[in-house]
Design an enzyme around this catalytic site. Structure first.
Site, PDB file in Angstrom:
ATOM      1  N   GLU A   1       0.832  -1.215   0.000  1.00  0.00           N
ATOM      2  CA  GLU A   1       0.000   0.000   0.000  1.00  0.00           C
ATOM      3  C   GLU A   1       0.862   1.259   0.000  1.00  0.00           C
ATOM      4  O   GLU A   1       0.502   2.260  -0.621  1.00  0.00           O
ATOM      5  CB  GLU A   1      -0.958  -0.002   1.192  1.00  0.00           C
ATOM      6  CG  GLU A   1      -1.982  -1.141   1.185  1.00  0.00           C
ATOM      7  CD  GLU A   1      -2.810  -1.221  -0.091  1.00  0.00           C
ATOM      8  OE1 GLU A   1      -2.954  -0.205  -0.794  1.00  0.00           O
ATOM      9  OE2 GLU A   1      -3.285  -2.326  -0.407  1.00  0.00           O
TER      10      GLU A   1
ATOM     11  N   HIS B   1       1.784   2.086  -3.444  1.00  0.00           N
ATOM     12  CA  HIS B   1       0.762   2.921  -4.110  1.00  0.00           C
ATOM     13  C   HIS B   1       0.874   4.371  -3.650  1.00  0.00           C
ATOM     14  O   HIS B   1       0.782   5.299  -4.448  1.00  0.00           O
ATOM     15  CB  HIS B   1      -0.644   2.425  -3.748  1.00  0.00           C
ATOM     16  CG  HIS B   1      -1.052   1.156  -4.430  1.00  0.00           C
ATOM     17  ND1 HIS B   1      -0.911   0.948  -5.781  1.00  0.00           N
ATOM     18  CD2 HIS B   1      -1.637   0.032  -3.939  1.00  0.00           C
ATOM     19  CE1 HIS B   1      -1.382  -0.254  -6.095  1.00  0.00           C
ATOM     20  NE2 HIS B   1      -1.828  -0.832  -4.989  1.00  0.00           N
TER      21      HIS B   1
ATOM     22  N   ASP C   1       2.292  -0.643 -16.189  1.00  0.00           N
ATOM     23  CA  ASP C   1       2.423  -0.024 -14.860  1.00  0.00           C
ATOM     24  C   ASP C   1       3.350   1.188 -14.901  1.00  0.00           C
ATOM     25  O   ASP C   1       3.734   1.709 -13.856  1.00  0.00           O
ATOM     26  CB  ASP C   1       2.904  -1.046 -13.826  1.00  0.00           C
ATOM     27  CG  ASP C   1       4.298  -1.581 -14.147  1.00  0.00           C
ATOM     28  OD1 ASP C   1       4.851  -1.226 -15.222  1.00  0.00           O
ATOM     29  OD2 ASP C   1       4.845  -2.349 -13.338  1.00  0.00           O
TER      30      ASP C   1
END
Ligand SMILES: [Zn+2]
Length: 437
Positions: A245, A248, A264
């Protein structure tokens, strides 16, 4: 035949994504990926269309960023070991509805240990990478330090524990707001906010997208997918959900580009069809022109179980670090003083002389500018000394007792915990200095 197979997979993939999105809106879709950041970002973008533009701006910013253009990042232009370590102050907001959910400080520290290991490529499992990926594995030179100074300037241990009446939190960000049973963010320009609590069934974690409002900026994790001990539960018990996370939060996308054979935006990650479930081994079946290596399912930005992920690539490292360059969305964090103070010592119940408990009154407590010390019931203490120490044990005020009721000016104290002692016998009396906003 090939075309038919492709169309079949394409349709299936989009049906699954649609299903995930619908399920996420109601209860959170985690069976598929374990991470709902992409779905969360889509929903946030519908509420705040400016986020789409910010995402595009970010891509332009990263494309224009040169690895050598940021002097704070690179010492003497030397790549690799010459990279400056970026240290990010972290605050963990623990929201608990039951004793079981009140995770310990030890568990919080275990999570920070994992972050500092994986972002510095110190995990031993990186040595087990297949040869064709080994040269791509990167030390990101990013570290995570517990906040030691809170937004009000008070000493802290970087953890906020808060009891909540909410039995769980959903994807609507209630966990990030005190008025909704959560806990307000600390200034996102100075701290990485990590919220931990019980989430909707199936939700494991999500990150705010780049450009989110400051009060929503940070990552949210299920209390059983946090750290490596206590409530951490397999297969999310090795702290890798937070590693993912935060990836991100630092601008990384899922390794499959969130679409069938998607991009990506990182050059050295091979394309792959979609998320890799479970915990595979060996070379996966070739797809999307990745026949040489198969999928890089051991990448932290896939959604493989904790035990099976172990690397960021050089390209991912550069993408994350670009965000800290001048003008980048995480640049302000380089100047944060959030971890510049000493860690507030563990709160300990200090013994207090029994006669003082009963006979000395100090009020108000917490106090702002002035405290009143009333020793009237303790007998004649005239001539004894009142001493106040800060949390580091430094003497910050002393005064002789001249009357049964005395006032002491503490307006110059910084906010935080202090210890008041009276005379030679007294051990400590806890006093909290808290300036009114
Ligand atoms: Zn994710």
């Amino acid at each position: 035949m090939m075309v038919q197979q492709f169309m079949k997979e394409f349709i299936m993939r989009h049906l699954i994504l649609l299903f995930c999105l619908l399920t996420f809106i109601t209860a959170g879709c985690l069976a598929q990926t374990g991470c709902t950041s992409k779905e969360y970002s889509k929903i946030e973008s519908t509420k705040n269309p400016g986020l789409v533009q910010k995402a595009q701006d970010l891509e332009s910013f990263i494309k224009n960023w040169s690895f050598y253009s940021e002097p704070r990042m690179v010492a003497s232009g030397i790549e690799g070991n010459g990279l400056a370590v970026i240290k990010i102050p972290v605050v963990v907001h623990v929201l608990y509805n039951s004793v079981e959910q009140k995770i310990t400080e030890e568990q919080v520290r275990s999570q920070l240990d994992v972050l500092n290991r994986d972002y510095r490529m110190l995990n031993t499992s990186v040595t087990e990478l297949p040869d064709y990926f080994k040269s791509l594995a990167a030390d990101c030179f990013i570290e995570f330090t517990p906040a030691t100074i809170d937004p009000q300037g008070r000493p802290t241990r970087g953890i906020v524990w808060k009891k909540t009446n909410n039995s769980y939190f959903g994807s609507d960000d209630g966990i990030k707001f005190s008025r909704r049973g959560g806990d307000d963010a600390w200034d996102a320009d100075r701290y990485l906010n990590i919220w931990v609590g019980k989430l909707s069934p199936g939700m494991v974690g999500y990150s705010s997208p780049i450009g989110a409002s400051k009060e929503k900026d940070g990552i949210v994790l299920r209390y059983s997918a946090f750290g490596t001990l206590g409530t951490a539960t397999a297969p999310y018990n090795l702290g890798r959900t937070a590693v993912h996370e935060i990836g991100h939060w630092l601008g990384l996308k899922h390794i499959w580009g969130d679409r069938f054979c998607g991009d990506d935006e990182v050059a050295d990650t091979p394309p792959q069809k979609g998320p890799t479930p479970g915990c595979p081994s060996g070379v996966t079946a070739a797809a999307c022109d990745n026949s040489a290596s198969g999928s890089m399912y051991m990448n932290f930005m896939d959604v493989t179980y904790d035990a099976c992920t172990n690397m960021f690539t050089n390209g991912q490292r550069d993408r994350m670090r670009a965000l800290f360059a001048e003008g980048g969305p995480r640049h302000a964090l380089l100047y944060s003083q959030g971890s510049s103070g000493p860690l507030l010592p563990m709160p300990v119940e200090l013994p207090v002389d029994s006669f003082l408990i009963q006979s000395v009154i100090v009020y108000p407590n917490p106090a702002d500018n002035t405290i009143t010390v009333n020793t009237g019931a303790a007998g004649d203490l005239t001539g004894d000394r009142i001493r106040i120490h800060n949390h580091l044990g430094q003497l910050v005020l002393q005064s002789n007792i001249t009357a049964k009721t005395m006032q002491l000016n503490i307006s110059s104290f910084r906010n935080g915990l202090y210890y008041l002692k009276i005379g030679a016998k007294s051990k400590a009396y806890k006093l909290v200095k808290a300036s009114l906003p």
